[in-house]
Motif scaffolding. Sequence first.
Motif, PDB file in Angstrom:
ATOM      1  N   ASP A   1      14.447  -2.658   3.465  1.00  0.00           N
ATOM      2  CA  ASP A   1      13.883  -3.956   3.079  1.00  0.00           C
ATOM      3  C   ASP A   1      12.938  -4.502   4.148  1.00  0.00           C
ATOM      4  OD1 ASP A   1      13.858  -6.393   1.358  1.00  0.00           O
ATOM      5  OD2 ASP A   1      14.786  -7.284   3.130  1.00  0.00           O
ATOM      6  N   LYS A   2      13.300  -4.328   5.392  1.00  0.00           N
ATOM      7  CA  LYS A   2      12.459  -4.824   6.487  1.00  0.00           C
ATOM      8  C   LYS A   2      11.162  -4.032   6.582  1.00  0.00           C
ATOM      9  CE  LYS A   2      12.602  -5.829  11.445  1.00  0.00           C
ATOM     10  NZ  LYS A   2      13.436  -5.781  12.687  1.00  0.00           N
ATOM     11  N   ARG A   3      11.243  -2.695   6.446  1.00  0.00           N
ATOM     12  CA  ARG A   3      10.068  -1.854   6.606  1.00  0.00           C
ATOM     13  C   ARG A   3       9.079  -1.979   5.446  1.00  0.00           C
ATOM     14  NH1 ARG A   3       8.115   3.543   7.292  1.00  0.00           N
ATOM     15  NH2 ARG A   3       7.299   3.406   5.182  1.00  0.00           N
ATOM     16  N   ARG A   4       9.617  -2.070   4.207  1.00  0.00           N
ATOM     17  CA  ARG A   4       8.742  -2.037   3.029  1.00  0.00           C
ATOM     18  C   ARG A   4       7.853  -3.271   2.904  1.00  0.00           C
ATOM     19  NH1 ARG A   4      13.508  -2.733  -1.590  1.00  0.00           N
ATOM     20  NH2 ARG A   4      13.970  -4.935  -1.171  1.00  0.00           N
ATOM     21  N   VAL A   5       8.190  -4.337   3.617  1.00  0.00           N
ATOM     22  CA  VAL A   5       7.368  -5.549   3.572  1.00  0.00           C
ATOM     23  C   VAL A   5       5.959  -5.255   4.065  1.00  0.00           C
ATOM     24  CG1 VAL A   5       7.063  -7.863   4.530  1.00  0.00           C
ATOM     25  CG2 VAL A   5       9.336  -7.101   3.805  1.00  0.00           C
ATOM     26  N   THR A   6       5.852  -4.473   5.111  1.00  0.00           N
ATOM     27  CA  THR A   6       4.543  -4.162   5.694  1.00  0.00           C
ATOM     28  C   THR A   6       4.021  -2.797   5.276  1.00  0.00           C
ATOM     29  OG1 THR A   6       5.655  -3.308   7.675  1.00  0.00           O
ATOM     30  CG2 THR A   6       4.939  -5.621   7.705  1.00  0.00           C
ATOM     31  N   GLU A   7       4.950  -1.861   4.989  1.00  0.00           N
ATOM     32  CA  GLU A   7       4.537  -0.500   4.632  1.00  0.00           C
ATOM     33  C   GLU A   7       5.543   0.106   3.659  1.00  0.00           C
ATOM     34  OE1 GLU A   7       3.435   3.782   6.750  1.00  0.00           O
ATOM     35  OE2 GLU A   7       4.135   2.088   7.962  1.00  0.00           O
TER      36      GLU A   7
END
Length: 335
Positions: A169-175
């Motif tokens: 969830d944290k990573r997919r926000v930007t990539e």
Amino acid sequence: MAGSPDAGDGRHIPVLLDEVVAALQPEKGQLIIDGTFGAGGYTKRILETGASVTAVDRDPTAIQAGRAMEKEYAGRLTLVQGTFSTLDQVALLGAPNGIVLDIGVSSMQIDEAERGFSFQKDGPLDMRMSSTGPSAADVVNRLKIGDLARIFNFLGEERHAGRIARMIDKRRVTEPFTRTRDLANAIEALVGRNPKVPIHPATRVFQALRIFVNDELGELVRALHAAERVLKPGGRLVVVTFHSLEDRIVKRFFSDRSGTGGGSRHLPQLEQRLASFTPVGKGIVAPSEAEALRNPRARSAKLRAGIRTDNPPLAEDHSIYGLPNLPVFHETARG
């Protein structure tokens, strides 16, 4: 067909081939349904006995590759693209004397990087057997944290399910995640790799995503009940599974249908339930040591089989399988 190894000469040989044929007992003049055609390993051996085969596969590439075999056995082999849960429709071509189901993903699909089933070779995060519907990338990038954690926990039995879901969830926000190796590397970086554990730390997450994307457990349950409805009395149902979730479902189905599972808790206690299946052999069949050494993908394979009685199909009670209420993916889903 799940777990089919590459034989080195281009052929893919299904696991437990001799054991499947022995349990199925196909004969000349009979009709057998191969619910998971794959590369046609089971189908070819069944055809060699003189029986006819209606073979089903949800993968259009498998059906296309099987057209040459269909011509070779003209009149005795019919290929049908679809899911094995639709055995009722397939059986309109004739009531079968036997049905074989080899559950899971084929080695051909695993080995083809563009299908996105494995992170051994980098490819798009896809995992769809039929190339339709939401992909694994859609699920990873759009489902809520809690939904992802439930999928990883139940379908993959992943003990770091919550941590991995939060990382995604944290990573997919930007990539967003779009490639298999990217997701595998991110999971490995998060949980680390124990040199004493032979499997990659992303293995269970990839298993869970594949099962969810293709609704494999739901398909299996529906296929078992469809087989019960269409098999002729005396017909044989043979199922090969590759992990504990699948085997548990098949075990509970045969136990319930043979009258040894205590019946449905939703039916009156005094109601008589006539068995719709009798077991074949002593229950479970596993690969030989030689086969397991020859094909590592076969190590977890288990075979269970039953013979259809002349009693009517029993009432369906899906609660006996212990399946959870997993999230349903909607095109509007957002993480």
